[in-house]
Structures are given as structure tokens and as C-alpha cells.
Design an enzyme around this catalytic site. Structure first.
Site, PDB file in Angstrom:
ATOM      1  N   GLU A   1     -26.586  14.481  -3.622  1.00 23.83           N
ATOM      2  CA  GLU A   1     -27.971  14.706  -3.199  1.00 23.83           C
ATOM      3  C   GLU A   1     -28.929  13.781  -3.945  1.00 23.83           C
ATOM      4  OE1 GLU A   1     -29.988  18.441  -4.421  1.00 23.83           O
ATOM      5  OE2 GLU A   1     -28.167  18.868  -5.568  1.00 23.83           O
TER       6      GLU A   1
ATOM      7  N   CYS B   1      -1.387   1.682  -3.183  1.00 22.84           N
ATOM      8  CA  CYS B   1      -2.389   2.751  -2.986  1.00 22.84           C
ATOM      9  C   CYS B   1      -1.807   4.165  -2.921  1.00 22.84           C
ATOM     10  CB  CYS B   1      -3.155   2.531  -1.676  1.00 22.84           C
ATOM     11  SG  CYS B   1      -3.516   0.841  -1.293  1.00 22.84           S
TER      12      CYS B   1
ATOM     13  N   TYR C   1      -8.759  -3.656 -11.266  1.00 25.24           N
ATOM     14  CA  TYR C   1      -8.399  -2.416 -10.564  1.00 25.24           C
ATOM     15  C   TYR C   1      -7.134  -1.765 -11.155  1.00 25.24           C
ATOM     16  CZ  TYR C   1     -11.158  -3.450  -6.248  1.00 25.24           C
ATOM     17  OH  TYR C   1     -12.132  -3.686  -5.320  1.00 25.24           O
TER      18      TYR C   1
ATOM     19  N   GLU D   1      -6.914   1.666 -13.376  1.00 20.98           N
ATOM     20  CA  GLU D   1      -6.337   2.864 -12.746  1.00 20.98           C
ATOM     21  C   GLU D   1      -5.127   3.384 -13.522  1.00 20.98           C
ATOM     22  OE1 GLU D   1      -7.770   2.183  -8.117  1.00 20.98           O
ATOM     23  OE2 GLU D   1      -5.722   1.678  -8.623  1.00 20.98           O
TER      24      GLU D   1
ATOM     25  N   HIS E   1     -27.811  20.845  -1.449  1.00 17.98           N
ATOM     26  CA  HIS E   1     -27.871  21.318  -2.829  1.00 17.98           C
ATOM     27  C   HIS E   1     -26.884  22.447  -3.076  1.00 17.98           C
ATOM     28  CE1 HIS E   1     -29.780  21.914  -6.684  1.00 17.98           C
ATOM     29  NE2 HIS E   1     -29.814  23.208  -6.441  1.00 17.98           N
TER      30      HIS E   1
ATOM     31  N   CYS F   1       0.824  -1.216   0.000  1.00 14.91           N
ATOM     32  CA  CYS F   1       0.000   0.000   0.000  1.00 14.91           C
ATOM     33  C   CYS F   1       0.858   1.267   0.000  1.00 14.91           C
ATOM     34  CB  CYS F   1      -0.951  -0.016   1.202  1.00 14.91           C
ATOM     35  SG  CYS F   1      -1.824   1.535   1.404  1.00 14.91           S
TER      36      CYS F   1
ATOM     37  N   LYS G   1       0.210   5.379  -6.114  1.00 16.74           N
ATOM     38  CA  LYS G   1      -0.790   5.399  -7.199  1.00 16.74           C
ATOM     39  C   LYS G   1      -1.719   6.606  -7.049  1.00 16.74           C
ATOM     40  CE  LYS G   1      -4.549   4.039  -6.450  1.00 16.74           C
ATOM     41  NZ  LYS G   1      -5.093   2.740  -6.241  1.00 16.74           N
TER      42      LYS G   1
HETATM   43  P1  NDP Z   1      -8.028  -7.864 -10.548  1.00 20.14           P
HETATM   44  O1  NDP Z   1      -8.383  -9.170  -9.981  1.00 20.14           O
HETATM   45  O2  NDP Z   1      -8.750  -6.639 -10.116  1.00 20.14           O
HETATM   46  O3  NDP Z   1      -8.138  -7.932 -12.137  1.00 20.14           O
HETATM   47  C1  NDP Z   1      -7.436  -8.895 -12.877  1.00 20.14           C
HETATM   48  C2  NDP Z   1      -7.709  -8.650 -14.335  1.00 20.14           C
HETATM   49  O4  NDP Z   1      -6.844  -9.480 -15.101  1.00 20.14           O
HETATM   50  C3  NDP Z   1      -9.142  -8.996 -14.758  1.00 20.14           C
HETATM   51  O5  NDP Z   1      -9.554  -8.096 -15.743  1.00 20.14           O
HETATM   52  C4  NDP Z   1      -8.980 -10.402 -15.345  1.00 20.14           C
HETATM   53  O6  NDP Z   1      -9.911 -10.688 -16.351  1.00 20.14           O
HETATM   54  C5  NDP Z   1      -7.616 -10.281 -15.980  1.00 20.14           C
HETATM   55  N1  NDP Z   1      -6.937 -11.571 -16.142  1.00 20.14           N
HETATM   56  C6  NDP Z   1      -6.696 -12.494 -15.197  1.00 20.14           C
HETATM   57  N2  NDP Z   1      -6.019 -13.531 -15.721  1.00 20.14           N
HETATM   58  C7  NDP Z   1      -5.803 -13.231 -17.018  1.00 20.14           C
HETATM   59  C8  NDP Z   1      -5.189 -13.911 -18.091  1.00 20.14           C
HETATM   60  N3  NDP Z   1      -4.613 -15.087 -17.924  1.00 20.14           N
HETATM   61  N4  NDP Z   1      -5.162 -13.303 -19.292  1.00 20.14           N
HETATM   62  C9  NDP Z   1      -5.746 -12.105 -19.481  1.00 20.14           C
HETATM   63  N5  NDP Z   1      -6.363 -11.412 -18.500  1.00 20.14           N
HETATM   64  C10 NDP Z   1      -6.395 -11.978 -17.294  1.00 20.14           C
HETATM   65  O7  NDP Z   1      -6.454  -7.740 -10.306  1.00 20.14           O
HETATM   66  P2  NDP Z   1      -5.471  -6.492 -10.249  1.00 20.14           P
HETATM   67  O8  NDP Z   1      -4.139  -7.047 -10.581  1.00 20.14           O
HETATM   68  O9  NDP Z   1      -5.976  -5.343 -11.035  1.00 20.14           O
HETATM   69  O10 NDP Z   1      -5.515  -6.084  -8.721  1.00 20.14           O
HETATM   70  C11 NDP Z   1      -5.210  -7.060  -7.722  1.00 20.14           C
HETATM   71  C12 NDP Z   1      -5.927  -6.743  -6.438  1.00 20.14           C
HETATM   72  O11 NDP Z   1      -5.306  -5.638  -5.811  1.00 20.14           O
HETATM   73  C13 NDP Z   1      -7.383  -6.329  -6.584  1.00 20.14           C
HETATM   74  O12 NDP Z   1      -8.241  -7.411  -6.696  1.00 20.14           O
HETATM   75  C14 NDP Z   1      -7.608  -5.534  -5.322  1.00 20.14           C
HETATM   76  O13 NDP Z   1      -7.887  -6.430  -4.290  1.00 20.14           O
HETATM   77  C15 NDP Z   1      -6.253  -4.874  -5.082  1.00 20.14           C
HETATM   78  N6  NDP Z   1      -6.223  -3.470  -5.577  1.00 20.14           N
HETATM   79  C16 NDP Z   1      -7.103  -2.573  -5.055  1.00 20.14           C
HETATM   80  C17 NDP Z   1      -7.095  -1.264  -5.480  1.00 20.14           C
HETATM   81  C18 NDP Z   1      -8.082  -0.306  -4.907  1.00 20.14           C
HETATM   82  O14 NDP Z   1      -8.643  -0.586  -3.853  1.00 20.14           O
HETATM   83  N7  NDP Z   1      -8.349   0.839  -5.566  1.00 20.14           N
HETATM   84  C19 NDP Z   1      -6.162  -0.783  -6.498  1.00 20.14           C
HETATM   85  C20 NDP Z   1      -5.305  -1.821  -6.984  1.00 20.14           C
HETATM   86  C21 NDP Z   1      -5.338  -3.105  -6.538  1.00 20.14           C
HETATM   87  P3  NDP Z   1     -11.376 -11.261 -16.044  1.00 20.14           P
HETATM   88  O15 NDP Z   1     -12.167 -10.104 -15.546  1.00 20.14           O
HETATM   89  O16 NDP Z   1     -11.794 -11.773 -17.355  1.00 20.14           O
HETATM   90  O17 NDP Z   1     -11.189 -12.336 -15.006  1.00 20.14           O
END
Ligand code: NDP
Length: 454
Positions: A447, A47, A183, A187, A442, A42, A50
């Protein structure tokens, strides 16, 4: 057997730091082991850095899109090296603050890689020399080592970046392919694009942010396209090759894409391998360590919190797990983590925020006929004099039988700040009628949450 410590925490991220300090505040003798900078994902490579980049991207977007408000945008430039240097300095300042606060709590910090050598003992290895520099023992051990980016198993993958690499850059690339629709991918697509990088985003499925309410995904898709991000769906990355200093991506479809760099953001996985856990035969839950409601693993001395267990991998969740662990085992409190109504945000521009059930999930649980949806989509007043008339969206999911609000979802500026407060009311069991009898403030975007009628 005499142990040197009451508690060893392995991993000084948000959860580990919270647990160490809370246990020490109850008089426990605590050690914490960390191989990188104190602060964890984080603070060091997640976090915090970022969000600072999001502020940079928002500032540029506002400066260059406000001519209608009389603000001239000529001469505005972005120097990514300044941003990246300042972000690194801020991260180091925060890491030092965490170290000072560990000192205040008399938590002993061991720098190096922790490896289990028995259920009560770890050796600490210097990451540079690979030599054992210490051995420490404790009655209880809490594992809070967090996760690491998952890599795709394709030729040339080592040429691509993960999110960890972004924070080490000297400058931003001119063009980037971002793989993933979760995510991190969304982002960074938003940060890079709003700061001038050409962005192509590749998703294997049909929509961004699969786990979120579908209306949020469509709003993000609209704004992604409007921002000039080239979104390629239903396609996968097959291989990467270096071509004249750039990277050439070959997709399943056979199409080739040439960009300066590639960011792989296809999920994260627990970083358990370096711990040498094999001989302890701890029960697993898929790729995660299996724990009970008290975060105890199948070995009664060993506990686990944060991104290495199968719970929402979010900073506030890890912090609460750490505190609850310390409250239970070092202050004899009987309390559990409340996993209900955890608010979530994706810091795109505009941002996405959500608490409770999506429309689809609510209908699955309570049946379609029992769910009522209240939704509005409109141009926020702040876009009045802007060319970009992108809309915001607010949505309430209600159980018709009880009038209970099951979920609130929002796409729009400051939605994370709004949904954080809405989550208090969902936790308190608020009904739609409670929303309706609340006076509006408002003119605001939020709201609309109290003025939506069927
Ligand atoms: P996510 O789980 O959010 O997203 C993973 C993405 O990768 C999805 O779109 C998934 O597709 C895709 N994917 C997975 N496997 C493959 C593959 N083999 N080939 C192609 N695409 C693939 O993971 P992130 O890495 O973005 O983030 C990890 C975690 O970190 C989050 O789940 C969250 O818990 C935390 N995080 C939180 C944030 C916040 O609170 N703002 C910011 C950043 C991270 P599909 O949808 O099709 O499965």
C-alpha cells in the site's frame, strides 16, 4: 533439397521448448535435440530447484524466529539430504511433464549432443560413447542451448563448485565461501545461511548486485550482515588448495580462508562450443551470437534465442523470444519481443524486485533535475514480534516533467509478486498521479506504493 523437418530446435530449455511447441501448433514438422534432461537451466539446475530451496530456507527462518508469536522453536532441525532428494524428484517430474507435452505436439525428441555439419544439418552424438547416433536436416534451425557457469582462471579452480553442482549434492556443507555478488551468489548465500551453513561471501567490488538500484544493494547488505553472512569486499580469489579435506582459499590481500567448499558464481557464458559453429562464420556480438530483431543470425536459416544472445538472460524473456520466433516464421505474424519494463527479482530472504530504471540510470538519461524520488523504509508488521526487525524498502522513480513512473524498486517479503503486477502499470505508461489516486489496501506492505507523497 528435401529436408526431414521444417524446424530443428537445438536445446530443450524454456525458450527452445516454447518455440518447438508453438511452431508445431502451426503444423510445422519439428525436432528438438537435448543432451541433458529436457527442461534446461531453469527447470533442471536454475530457477525451479533454487526456488524450492528458497522455500525451505524461508520455512526454517519463520519457524526459528517466531517465538514472539507463541511458536516454540526447540527441536527444529534441517536435513538437507531430504530437501535435495525431494528437489531432484520434483525436477524429474517436471522434465517428464515437458516430454509428455512435446509428444502431444508431435515434436520429435532426439537425445544427444547436436553438432552442425552444414547450415541445414546436424549430427547427434551420444554423450557417453561419443559416437554419431543420428543425422537430421531442416529448413530452419533454432539454437537455444543456453549458458554455462563461467569459471575463474586461477590455480585449483576445479576444486570449487558452480551452481550446477549444488543441485547434485547429497547434503549441504557446514561452511562455504561464495565468490561473486550477483544473482546466483546472493541467492545461494541466503539459502545456505538460513539453512544453517556458515557463509563467507567474497566480492571484488564495493557492493552487492551492482546492476540494481543502489538502495536495493544497501538493503541487501544490511540484511546479509544481519543474517550472519560474512561479507568480504574489494578482494579477489587468487588460488584454491585442498587442505585436510577442506578447501583453503588465498585472496589477493594474502588472507587465507578455510571452508568445506567453495561456490564460484561469477557470471555465465553461452554454451556454444559443442555446436561446431566455426565453419558457418556466424556474426558474433562479443561472446554472444549476433541476431536481428527477429532473432535471425547472419545466416538466414539459423536463429538464436535465450542465454546465447545479448539480451536479459531470464526465463520469461527466452520463452517470449521462442514464441515470437515461431509466430513470425511459422504463422506469418509480424511481431517483436517487448524488452521494455522487464521485471526482475533476486530471491534472497527477504527478496529484491525491480522494474524499470534505477535512480542512477534515470538521472543519466533524463538529467538529475528532472527526476523525483519517492522512497520509504519501515519495519513490516510481520516482524512486530520477531527479534529480527529488518526493514523493507519501496522506491518510485518519477520523471518530473511528464509525471511518468520510470522505475519501481522493492526490498521485502513477497516483493516479486508485487513488482510483477506493478510492471503491468509501467508498461501501460502509468503516472505518479495514477498511483496517488489508487486506493490503498490496508494493512499491506505494498500500500506504501500508493501512499508515498513528497
Ligand atoms: P551476475 O552477472 O548476476 O553476477 C556476476 C557476479 O560475479 C558479479 O558480482 C561480478 O562482480 C562477479 N564477477 C564477475 N567476474 C568476476 C571475477 N573475475 N572475479 C570476481 N568476481 C567476478 O551472474 P550470476 O552468475 O549470478 O548469474 C548469471 C545470470 O543468470 C544473471 O545475470 C541472470 O541473468 C541469471 N539469473 C537470474 C536469476 C533470477 O532471475 N532470480 C537467478 C540466477 C541467475 P561485479 O559486480 O564487480 O561485476
Amino acid at each position: 533439397m528435401e529436408f526431414q523437418f521444417d524446424l530443428i530446435v537445438v536445446g530443450a530449455g524454456s525458450g527452445g521448448l516454447a518455440a518447438a511447441k508453438r511452431a508445431a501448433s502451426y503444423g510445422a514438422k519439428v525436432a528438438i535435440i537435448e543432451v541433458n534432461q529436457v527442461g534446461g537451466t531453469c527447470v533442471i539446475r536454475g530457477c525451479v530447484p533454487k526456488k524450492l530451496m528458497v522455500y525451505a530456507a524461508k520455512s526454517k527462518k519463520n519457524m526459528t524466529s517466531s517465538e514472539g508469536y507463541g511458536l516454540k522453536s526447540e527441536g527444529i532441525s534441517f536435513e538437507s539430504n531430504i530437501l535435495l532428494k525431494n528437489v531432484r524428484e520434483e525436477v524429474t517430474r517436471l522434465s517428464n511433464l515437458h516430454k509428455t507435452s512435446l509428444d502431444k505436439f508431435n515434436v520429435r525428441v532426439f537425445e544427444g549432443l547436436g553438432r552442425f555439419i552444414s547450415q541445414n544439418e546436424l549430427e547427434i552424438i551420444c554423450p557417453k560413447t561419443k559416437k554419431i547416433i543420428n543425422k537430421i536436416s531442416s529448413k530452419k534451425i533454432l539454437i537455444s542451448v543456453g549458458g554455462k557457469p563461467k569459471k575463474l582462471n586461477i590455480p585449483g579452480i576445479d576444486l570449487a563448485w558452480t551452481s550446477d553442482d549444488i543441485f547434485e549434492l547429497d547434503s549441504f556443507p557446514e561452511s562455504i565461501l561464495i565468490v561473486g555478488g550477483g544473482y546466483i551468489a546472493c541467492e545461494f548465500a541466503s539459502i545456505f545461511r538460513n539453512l544453517g551453513t556458515e557463509v563467507i561471501q567474497l566480492i571484488r567490488g564495493q557492493r552487492l548486485l551492482n546492476s540494481f538500484d543502489e538502495d536495493l544493494s544497501s538493503c541487501l547488505e544490511e540484511s546479509t550482515t544481519f543474517a550472519g553472512i560474512n561479507l568480504i569486499s574489494k578482494n579477489q580469489l587468487k588460488s584454491i588448495e585442498r587442505v585436510n579435506g577442506n578447501l583453503e582459499s588465498t585472496l589477493d590481500s594474502g588472507n587465507k580462508i578455510l571452508t568445506n567448499n567453495i561456490l564460484i558464481a561469477t557470471g555465465r557464458e553461452p554454451n556454444l562450443l559443442p555446436l561446431n559453429l566455426g565453419f558457418l562464420n556466424l556474426k558474433m556480438d562479443g561472446q554472444y551470437l549476433d541476431v536481428d530483431e527477429l532473432n535471425q543470425t547472419s545466416n538466414a536459416n539459423i536463429f538464436a534465442i535465450g542465454d546465447i544472445i545479448n539480451k536479459p538472460n531470464l526465463t520469461p524473456v527466452a520463452i517470449e523470444q521462442g514464441r515470437v520466433f515461431a509466430d513470425n516464421f511459422f504463422n506469418d505474424q509480424k511481431r517483436k519481443v517487448n524488452y521494455e519494463n522487464i521485471p526482475k527479482a533476486v530471491f534472497t530472504i527477504p527478496e529484491i524486485s525491480t522494474v524499470g530504471l534505477s535512480e542512477k540510470r534515470a538521472k543519466e538519461i533524463y538529467s538529475e533535475n528532472n527526476i523525483k524520488i519517492f522512497k520509504c523504509k519501515f519495519t513490516p508488521m510481520s516482524n512486530t514480534f520477531k527479534e529480527n526487525k529488518s526493514k523493507c524498502m519501496l522506491k518510485i522513480v518519477v520523471n518530473q516533467l511528464t509525471d511518468k513512473v520510470l522505475g519501481c524498486h522493492m526490498f521485502g517479503e513477497t516483493s516479486s509478486e508485487i513488482i510483477q503486477m506493478v510492471s503491468i502499470s509501467l508498461n501501460a505508461g502509468i503516472t505518479k498521479k495514477d498511483f496517488d489516486i489508487t486506493m490503498a489496501l490496508h494493512p499491506t506492505i505494498s500500500e506504501e506504493f500508493v501512499t508515498m507523497y513528497s
